[in-house]
Design a protein around this motif. Structure first.
Motif, PDB file in Angstrom:
ATOM      1  N   ALA A  26       0.836  -1.203   0.000  1.00 56.90           N
ATOM      2  CA  ALA A  26       0.000   0.000   0.000  1.00 56.90           C
ATOM      3  C   ALA A  26       0.872   1.255   0.000  1.00 56.90           C
ATOM      4  N   ALA A  27       1.920   1.251   0.807  1.00 60.11           N
ATOM      5  CA  ALA A  27       2.808   2.421   0.863  1.00 60.11           C
ATOM      6  C   ALA A  27       3.616   2.573  -0.414  1.00 60.11           C
ATOM      7  N   TYR A  28       4.254   1.492  -0.858  1.00 56.92           N
ATOM      8  CA  TYR A  28       5.136   1.558  -2.019  1.00 56.92           C
ATOM      9  C   TYR A  28       4.393   1.919  -3.303  1.00 56.92           C
ATOM     10  N   SER A  29       3.110   1.574  -3.389  1.00 56.77           N
ATOM     11  CA  SER A  29       2.349   1.867  -4.599  1.00 56.77           C
ATOM     12  C   SER A  29       1.750   3.268  -4.589  1.00 56.77           C
ATOM     13  N   ASP A  30       1.826   3.949  -3.467  1.00 57.98           N
ATOM     14  CA  ASP A  30       1.318   5.320  -3.381  1.00 57.98           C
ATOM     15  C   ASP A  30       2.167   6.222  -4.275  1.00 57.98           C
ATOM     16  N   PRO A  31       1.541   7.021  -5.126  1.00 60.71           N
ATOM     17  CA  PRO A  31       2.308   7.876  -6.037  1.00 60.71           C
ATOM     18  C   PRO A  31       3.272   8.836  -5.331  1.00 60.71           C
ATOM     19  N   GLY A  32       2.985   9.216  -4.100  1.00 66.83           N
ATOM     20  CA  GLY A  32       3.848  10.149  -3.383  1.00 66.83           C
ATOM     21  C   GLY A  32       4.905   9.487  -2.521  1.00 66.83           C
ATOM     22  N   TYR A  33       4.987   8.149  -2.551  1.00 64.60           N
ATOM     23  CA  TYR A  33       5.900   7.434  -1.658  1.00 64.60           C
ATOM     24  C   TYR A  33       7.358   7.821  -1.879  1.00 64.60           C
ATOM     25  N   ASP A  34       7.816   7.801  -3.119  1.00 61.57           N
ATOM     26  CA  ASP A  34       9.230   8.108  -3.390  1.00 61.57           C
ATOM     27  C   ASP A  34       9.582   9.536  -2.966  1.00 61.57           C
TER      28      ASP A  34
ATOM     29  N   ALA B 179       8.078  11.263  -0.551  1.00 66.12           N
ATOM     30  CA  ALA B 179       8.084  11.286   0.916  1.00 66.12           C
ATOM     31  C   ALA B 179       9.352  10.641   1.461  1.00 66.12           C
ATOM     32  N   LEU B 180       9.776   9.565   0.832  1.00 64.32           N
ATOM     33  CA  LEU B 180      11.013   8.906   1.254  1.00 64.32           C
ATOM     34  C   LEU B 180      12.207   9.847   1.097  1.00 64.32           C
ATOM     35  N   GLN B 181      12.260  10.542  -0.020  1.00 67.11           N
ATOM     36  CA  GLN B 181      13.354  11.493  -0.235  1.00 67.11           C
ATOM     37  C   GLN B 181      13.283  12.636   0.776  1.00 67.11           C
ATOM     38  N   ALA B 182      12.093  13.073   1.111  1.00 70.80           N
ATOM     39  CA  ALA B 182      11.944  14.141   2.105  1.00 70.80           C
ATOM     40  C   ALA B 182      12.491  13.698   3.458  1.00 70.80           C
ATOM     41  N   THR B 183      12.288  12.439   3.834  1.00 71.31           N
ATOM     42  CA  THR B 183      12.849  11.962   5.102  1.00 71.31           C
ATOM     43  C   THR B 183      14.361  11.896   5.025  1.00 71.31           C
ATOM     44  N   ARG B 184      14.882  11.469   3.875  1.00 71.80           N
ATOM     45  CA  ARG B 184      16.340  11.418   3.712  1.00 71.80           C
ATOM     46  C   ARG B 184      16.957  12.808   3.789  1.00 71.80           C
ATOM     47  N   ASP B 185      16.207  13.798   3.299  1.00 77.62           N
ATOM     48  CA  ASP B 185      16.681  15.179   3.316  1.00 77.62           C
ATOM     49  C   ASP B 185      16.344  15.885   4.618  1.00 77.62           C
ATOM     50  N   ASP B 186      15.723  15.168   5.558  1.00 77.51           N
ATOM     51  CA  ASP B 186      15.330  15.703   6.869  1.00 77.51           C
ATOM     52  C   ASP B 186      14.426  16.931   6.731  1.00 77.51           C
ATOM     53  N   ARG B 187      13.496  16.863   5.773  1.00 78.02           N
ATOM     54  CA  ARG B 187      12.534  17.952   5.572  1.00 78.02           C
ATOM     55  C   ARG B 187      11.311  17.690   6.448  1.00 78.02           C
TER      56      ARG B 187
ATOM     57  N   GLU C 215       7.504  18.758   6.147  1.00 79.24           N
ATOM     58  CA  GLU C 215       6.583  18.110   5.214  1.00 79.24           C
ATOM     59  C   GLU C 215       5.805  16.958   5.855  1.00 79.24           C
ATOM     60  N   PHE C 216       5.996  16.725   7.150  1.00 77.76           N
ATOM     61  CA  PHE C 216       5.367  15.589   7.800  1.00 77.76           C
ATOM     62  C   PHE C 216       4.464  16.020   8.940  1.00 77.76           C
ATOM     63  N   VAL C 217       3.461  15.186   9.194  1.00 82.02           N
ATOM     64  CA  VAL C 217       2.560  15.378  10.320  1.00 82.02           C
ATOM     65  C   VAL C 217       3.114  14.550  11.470  1.00 82.02           C
ATOM     66  N   PRO C 218       3.215  15.122  12.668  1.00 78.83           N
ATOM     67  CA  PRO C 218       3.696  14.325  13.808  1.00 78.83           C
ATOM     68  C   PRO C 218       2.800  13.110  14.033  1.00 78.83           C
ATOM     69  N   ALA C 219       3.402  12.009  14.432  1.00 75.22           N
ATOM     70  CA  ALA C 219       2.661  10.768  14.657  1.00 75.22           C
ATOM     71  C   ALA C 219       1.518  10.979  15.646  1.00 75.22           C
ATOM     72  N   GLU C 220       1.721  11.804  16.648  1.00 75.03           N
ATOM     73  CA  GLU C 220       0.687  12.057  17.644  1.00 75.03           C
ATOM     74  C   GLU C 220      -0.582  12.617  17.006  1.00 75.03           C
ATOM     75  N   GLN C 221      -0.437  13.378  15.923  1.00 70.52           N
ATOM     76  CA  GLN C 221      -1.600  13.930  15.227  1.00 70.52           C
ATOM     77  C   GLN C 221      -2.192  12.942  14.222  1.00 70.52           C
ATOM     78  N   ALA C 222      -1.343  12.131  13.625  1.00 73.89           N
ATOM     79  CA  ALA C 222      -1.806  11.212  12.581  1.00 73.89           C
ATOM     80  C   ALA C 222      -2.524   9.992  13.156  1.00 73.89           C
ATOM     81  N   ILE C 223      -2.088   9.520  14.317  1.00 75.80           N
ATOM     82  CA  ILE C 223      -2.697   8.321  14.919  1.00 75.80           C
ATOM     83  C   ILE C 223      -3.102   8.613  16.354  1.00 75.80           C
ATOM     84  N   THR C 224      -4.006   9.576  16.489  1.00 76.63           N
ATOM     85  CA  THR C 224      -4.390  10.065  17.815  1.00 76.63           C
ATOM     86  C   THR C 224      -4.981   8.985  18.708  1.00 76.63           C
ATOM     87  N   ALA C 225      -5.781   8.086  18.152  1.00 75.00           N
ATOM     88  CA  ALA C 225      -6.425   7.065  18.995  1.00 75.00           C
ATOM     89  C   ALA C 225      -5.384   6.204  19.698  1.00 75.00           C
ATOM     90  N   TRP C 226      -4.326   5.852  19.005  1.00 78.90           N
ATOM     91  CA  TRP C 226      -3.284   5.032  19.607  1.00 78.90           C
ATOM     92  C   TRP C 226      -2.586   5.785  20.731  1.00 78.90           C
TER      93      TRP C 226
END
Length: 101
Positions: free
Chosen positions: A60-68, A70-78, A81-92
């Motif tokens: 599901a992740a790898y087939s997402d058109p924005g995956y590559d 997003a991966l590059q953004a993490t490598r570039d420490d941008r 461009e990301f939502v903190p995990a606390e906001q993305a998975i609030t129920a957990w």
């Protein structure tokens, strides 16, 4: 009853392969076959379920058109461009109270 996932299951290896970009097929099949071999021992059967579950999530992740991108953004420490995990998975986080073990 067979050891194969029921037809139409999200964790059906053929469905994972259909969704998964071709560059990941060899790695998936290698891990899948290894888990199949391990599943001959009853105590190691959960390994097969885990491999299928993880690869379904990866597909599901790898087939997402924005995956590559997003991966590059993490490598570039941008991090802007990301939502903190606390906001993305609030129920957990609400259940746990924090991310600390």
């Amino acid at each position: 009853m067979t050891g194969q996932p029921r037809q139409g299951s999200l964790e059906d290896p053929s469905q994972i392969l259909r969704l998964l970009p071709a560059k990941w097929h060899e790695q998936f099949l290698s891990e899948y076959r290894g888990a199949l071999d391990a599943a001959h021992e009853v105590s190691r059967f959960p390994q097969l379920r885990d491999v299928l579950h993880l690869w379904r999530l990866r597909a599901a992740a790898y087939s997402d058109p924005g995956y590559d991108q997003a991966l590059q953004a993490t490598r570039d420490d941008r991090t802007d461009e990301f939502v903190p995990a606390e906001q993305a998975i609030t129920a957990w986080f609400d259940r746990r109270g924090s991310i600390d073990p």
